[in-house]
Write an enzyme that holds these catalytic residues in place. Structure first.
Site, mmCIF file in Angstrom:
data_model
loop_
_atom_site.group_PDB
_atom_site.id
_atom_site.type_symbol
_atom_site.label_atom_id
_atom_site.label_comp_id
_atom_site.label_asym_id
_atom_site.label_seq_id
_atom_site.Cartn_x
_atom_site.Cartn_y
_atom_site.Cartn_z
ATOM 1 N N SER A 266 83.299 -5.132 96.294
ATOM 2 C CA SER A 266 82.088 -4.428 96.687
ATOM 3 C C SER A 266 82.304 -3.561 97.932
ATOM 4 C CB SER A 266 80.995 -5.470 96.901
ATOM 5 O OG SER A 266 79.758 -4.893 96.655
ATOM 6 N N LYS A 270 85.560 -1.003 98.860
ATOM 7 C CA LYS A 270 85.629 0.388 99.352
ATOM 8 C C LYS A 270 86.656 0.426 100.498
ATOM 9 C CE LYS A 270 80.485 0.497 98.969
ATOM 10 N NZ LYS A 270 80.090 0.619 97.611
ATOM 11 N N TRP A 357 74.735 -0.627 89.048
ATOM 12 C CA TRP A 357 74.602 -0.012 90.377
ATOM 13 C C TRP A 357 75.953 0.541 90.858
ATOM 14 C CZ3 TRP A 357 70.951 2.059 92.975
ATOM 15 C CH2 TRP A 357 70.926 2.086 94.369
ATOM 16 N N HIS A 408 77.671 -8.342 89.311
ATOM 17 C CA HIS A 408 78.365 -7.972 90.541
ATOM 18 C C HIS A 408 78.907 -9.215 91.268
ATOM 19 C CE1 HIS A 408 79.111 -5.130 93.737
ATOM 20 N NE2 HIS A 408 78.579 -5.958 94.606
#
Ligand code: GCU
Length: 431
Positions: A266, A270, A357, A408
Site C-alpha cells: 500500500s 509506493k 481503489w 487490500h
C-alpha cells in the site's frame, strides 16, 4: 403455446445477455471500462528528443532524467548525503523465536548539528544459515512489536510517541499491540524458506500526518523556505529509511548484500517502489497493492485519483504534485516509468481483485508499459496487456505479476508468490 415459447426465448435472451455483461464486467475489473483515453509519456525519448537505444544511454541519460522528474514533480527531493548516519547494535539474540532465528536490533541514527533521529531496525536471520542469506526488507505500519507476538521484540518508541491515543486493531500502541499485524508478516515461514527479514516502523522517518514537513527527519533538513515546492515528501522520507537500512545490510556479514529484496504494501509499496527505483543496490523490488502514486498509472483516472490522494494525504507527495490534481495528463512522468527505473532488475507487482481503489488493471498496465526499459537490456517482457487469470501468477523475463482473490492486504498467498519469485531469480532451486 407459440406466445409462451416467445416469452421463454426473450427471458433466456435477457438471462444470457446479463451473464455476458457480468462476465465482461468481471474481466474489466470494475473501473477499467470507465478509464478515459490517455497517452503515456515516452519512456525512451530523452528530454532533448533523442531516441534511447542502448543500455548505456538509458543508464547515463534517460534514467537520471526520469529520477529527476519524479523527484521534482512527484515525490520531492531525496536528502542525498547531507545527514550523517551511524549504526549501533543494541541487541543480538542467537536463540530468538524458540531457536529459529538470530535476532538483531540495530539503531540507525540520522545526525545533523548534534540533533539525532533514530530508526529502530529489527532483523531476523535463519538460525542455521551457513552462509550470508538473501533478505526481504519492508517497513511496518504499527511498530516492530506488531509483526509478531514475541516479548523479545522492543516496542518501537516513535510509534508509541506519535500515536499515544491510537488503537491498532483494538490494541493500544503499547505492549498490548504485540503481534497485532502478524497476519501481514509470516516471519517463521520466511525464515523457513531461507530468507532473512528486516523491518522498521515508517513513523521513525516521518510520522504519517500533515504538519507542513516539520517532524521526523524533516526536522534535520534545512530546505529553503522559498523553494520548497519539491521538498522531501513523506514517501521520500520513508524510502530514504529503506536505503539507509541497505547501508547497514552492506556491513553485516550474515546478509547477502547482493540479494536484498525491497517490499512494501500500500502506501509503503509506493515508498518501496521509489526506493527500489533510485537505489540499484536492491536486487529485487516488490509492490503489493500500492495503487495511486505507486504501481498504478495515474493517467487512467481509475480508482484513487491524484486529486483524491493529494487531498486526503497532502504530505505523501511534494507540493508540485498538487498542481496535477485533475490534470493527470500534464504530469511529465507516469508510473510505468517508475517501474522502468528498476530495469534490468526483477520486479513483481501484486494486486487484489477487490482492491478497486488501487486500480489493479492500472497496476498491471504500468508493468506492461515498463517493457521498453527492459527490452533495452535484451530481456523478455509481458506479451499482452490483458490481465492474467485470478490467482495465477504471470512471470515473464524479470517481471512478475499476480491478481489474487480478496481485498487490500498483504496475505500469505502474496508472500508465497514473492518468495517463489525470489527463489527463481536468485537461483535457489536447490537451496
Ligand atoms: C488509502 C490511500 C491509498 C493507500 C492506502 C494504504 O487507501 O488512499 O493510496 O495505498 O490508504 O496505504 O493503506
Amino acid at each position: 403455446m407459440g406466445e409462451m415459447n416467445k416469452k421463454v426465448n426473450v427471458i433466456s435472451c435477457i438471462f444470457l445477455l446479463s451473464i455476458l455483461s457480468f462476465n465482461a464486467q468481471s474481466q474489466t475489473i470494475g473501473v477499467e471500462a470507465k478509464a478515459p483515453a490517455y497517452k503515456l509519456p515516452e519512456m525512451l525519448i530523452s528530454s532533448k528528443g533523442e531516441k534511447i537505444q542502448t543500455p548505456e544511454d538509458w543508464i547515463n541519460i534517460r534514467r537520471p532524467e526520469i529520477i529527476t522528474l519524479f523527484g521534482e514533480y512527484v515525490y520531492g527531493r531525496f536528502p542525498g548525503t547531507c545527514l550523517e548516519k551511524k549504526f549501533e547494535t543494541v541487541k543480538i539474540d542467537s536463540n530468538a523465536l524458540c531457536g529459529k532465528a538470530v535476532q538483531k536490533n540495530i539503531v540507525a541514527c540520522f545526525i545533523k548539528d548534534g540533533d539525532t533521529i533514530p530508526m529502530e531496525l529489527l532483523i531476523f536471520i535463519p538460525a542455521h544459515a551457513t552462509k550470508p542469506v538473501p533478505l526481504f526488507v519492508g517497513m511496518n505500519f504499527y511498530g516492530n512489536q506488531s509483526i509478531l507476538p514475541d516479548p523479545g521484540i522492543p516496542v518501537t518508541k516513535s510509534y508509541v510517541l506519535n500515536n499515544p491515543e491510537y488503537h491498532i486493531f483494538n490494541h493500544t500502541a503499547t505492549e498490548e499491540s504485540r503481534g497485532a499485524d502478524s497476519s501481514s508478516w509470516p516471519v517463521e515461514r520466511i525464515l523457513e524458506r531461507g530468507y532473512g527479514l528486516a523491518t522498521f516502523c515508517y513513523d521513525d522517518l516521518d510520522p504519517d500526518f500533515d504538519d507542513g514537513f516539520k517532524n521526523g527527519i524533516h526536522s534535520l533538513l534545512d530546505y529553503s523556505e522559498k523553494n520548497d515546492s519539491n521538498e522531501l515528501s513523506s514517501i521520500s522520507a520513508w524510502a530514504y529509511g529503506l536505503t539507509t537500512a541497505m547501508d547497514y545490510f552492506e556491513t553485516d556479514e550474515r546478509i547477502n548484500k547482493n540479494q536484498i529484496v525491497v517490499i512494501g504494501h500500500s502506501r509503503l509499496g509506493k515508498a518501496a517502489l521509489w526506493a527500489g527505483a533510485i537505489d540499484q543496490r536492491f536486487a529485487m523490488v516488490i509492490s503489493n497493492n500500492s495503487g495511486c502514486g505507486g504501481a498504478a498509472l495515474s493517467r487512467r483516472i481509475a480508482g484513487e485519483t491524484v486529486k483524491d490522494i493529494n487531498t486526503r494525504f497532502p504530505h505523501w507527495f511534494c507540493k508540485n504534485f498538487h498542481d496535477f490534481n485533475d490534470k493527470e495528463n500534464e504530469i511529465p512522468v507516469d508510473q510505468h516509468m517508475l517501474i522502468g527505473l528498476i530495469a534490468p532488475r526483477p520486479v513483481y507487482v501484486g494486486s487484489a481483485e477487490q482492491d478497486e481503489w488501487a486500480d489493479p488493471y492500472g497496476e498491471f498496465l504500468s508493468l506492461y508499459h515498463a517493457g521498453p526499459a527492459y527490452t533495452l537490456f535484451g530481456l523478455e517482457i509481458l506479451e499482452k496487456d490483458t490481465l492474467p487469470e485470478i490467482n495465477k501468477p504471470l512471470w515473464t523475463g524479470k517481471m512478475g505479476y499476480h491478481i489474487r482473490t480478496g481485498g487490500h492486504a498483504i496475505t500469505r498467498f502474496d508472500w508465497e508468490k514473492y518468495l517463489d519469485f525470489a527463489d527463481y531469480h536468485f537461483d535457489r532451486k536447490d537451496k
